[in-house]
Design an enzyme around this catalytic site. Sequence first.
Site, PDB file in Angstrom:
ATOM      1  N   SER A  98       4.512 -21.193   9.701  1.00 34.36           N
ATOM      2  CA  SER A  98       4.694 -22.820   9.784  1.00 34.36           C
ATOM      3  C   SER A  98       6.116 -22.935   9.569  1.00 34.36           C
ATOM      4  CB  SER A  98       3.985 -23.496   8.771  1.00 34.36           C
ATOM      5  OG  SER A  98       2.654 -23.275   8.661  1.00 34.36           O
TER       6      SER A  98
HETATM    7  N1  SAH Z   1       0.106 -20.438   6.022  1.00 36.56           N
HETATM    8  C1  SAH Z   1       0.594 -19.557   6.816  1.00 36.56           C
HETATM    9  C2  SAH Z   1       0.707 -20.150   8.150  1.00 36.56           C
HETATM   10  C3  SAH Z   1      -0.628 -19.680   8.884  1.00 36.56           C
HETATM   11  S1  SAH Z   1      -1.042 -20.114  10.488  1.00 36.56           S
HETATM   12  C4  SAH Z   1       2.026 -18.734   6.752  1.00 36.56           C
HETATM   13  O1  SAH Z   1       2.608 -19.220   5.467  1.00 36.56           O
HETATM   14  O2  SAH Z   1       2.531 -18.034   7.244  1.00 36.56           O
HETATM   15  C5  SAH Z   1      -2.615 -20.762  10.112  1.00 36.56           C
HETATM   16  C6  SAH Z   1      -3.634 -19.476   9.504  1.00 36.56           C
HETATM   17  O3  SAH Z   1      -4.935 -20.090   9.621  1.00 36.56           O
HETATM   18  C7  SAH Z   1      -3.607 -18.403  10.798  1.00 36.56           C
HETATM   19  O4  SAH Z   1      -3.056 -17.030  10.086  1.00 36.56           O
HETATM   20  C8  SAH Z   1      -5.310 -18.289  11.134  1.00 36.56           C
HETATM   21  O5  SAH Z   1      -6.077 -17.011  11.366  1.00 36.56           O
HETATM   22  C9  SAH Z   1      -6.130 -18.961   9.680  1.00 36.56           C
HETATM   23  N2  SAH Z   1      -7.225 -19.631   9.883  1.00 36.56           N
HETATM   24  C10 SAH Z   1      -7.781 -20.403  10.929  1.00 36.56           C
HETATM   25  N3  SAH Z   1      -8.814 -20.814  10.699  1.00 36.56           N
HETATM   26  C11 SAH Z   1      -9.334 -20.250   9.641  1.00 36.56           C
HETATM   27  C12 SAH Z   1     -10.202 -20.459   8.804  1.00 36.56           C
HETATM   28  N4  SAH Z   1     -11.650 -20.903   9.383  1.00 36.56           N
HETATM   29  N5  SAH Z   1     -10.458 -19.874   7.739  1.00 36.56           N
HETATM   30  C13 SAH Z   1      -9.342 -19.395   6.943  1.00 36.56           C
HETATM   31  N6  SAH Z   1      -8.191 -19.058   7.891  1.00 36.56           N
HETATM   32  C14 SAH Z   1      -8.116 -19.402   9.014  1.00 36.56           C
END
Ligand code: SAH
Length: 222
Positions: free
Chosen positions: A69
């Site tokens: 993000s």
């Molecule tokens: N917090 C992260 C940003 C992640 S982007 C950081 O600091 O880098 C969003 C993430 O959510 C992705 O890695 C994606 O694979 C995950 N995601 C999407 N749907 C999900 C679900 N149902 N359960 C858990 N994770 C999920």
Amino acid sequence: MAIVKPVDSYRHQGLRKLLVQNIRQKGIADQQVLNALETVPRHFFFDSSFLEYAYEDKPFPIGAGQTISQPFTVAFQTELLLIKKNDKVLEIGTGSGYQACILAELGAKVFSIERQKTLFDRTSKFLPVVGYPTIKTFFGDGYKGLPTYAPFDKMIVTAAAPYIPEALLEQLKPGGILVIPVGGNDVQTMTTIIKNADNSFTKKEYGAFRFVPMLEDKAKEV
Ligand code: SAH
């Protein structure tokens, strides 16, 4: 192959200070949150060939179609969580692990769920190497929360949720806060849900953001 901790040079630290100034100017006032952003080396979460992008206030691809993000968004969501030391915090969407480290810096006990196996494997091995061995990572579906470890003081969803999952509301402590971007694929509304002492909920909205979608099918082996 052993994972090596990257170097945090004076140049990186200087760029980080500038990034934090930028984020302060954009309206983040909580000094503890700003300190955490100044402490965690965001470039650790980037591929070495993309290091120069780490200190821009922008999201960036981290593989498997996902993104780390934007720093402002990380700061904004973290500020809304009002983290106190030893808060038990559930993160949905571990991704690179950067947001989880920011929460850990603030003294939270972090539990983080990721549904993509490649990201889960990579990040769970990486976090202890870069100094965050206490963050607990889980491979699973964030829509279900983490019933075994519930209830949580705070919860943060870092992917776009089409609706607020019932399981998360159930697993929130009375007095607890859920921060979640709610909406379709194009744009979401940053939303907080506070669980009141009588188990009713108070909802507040904080403007438009863009996240990758929270995927609803069960955890995938990709
Ligand atoms: N917090 C992260 C940003 C992640 S982007 C950081 O600091 O880098 C969003 C993430 O959510 C992705 O890695 C994606 O694979 C995950 N995601 C999407 N749907 C999900 C679900 N149902 N359960 C858990 N994770 C999920």
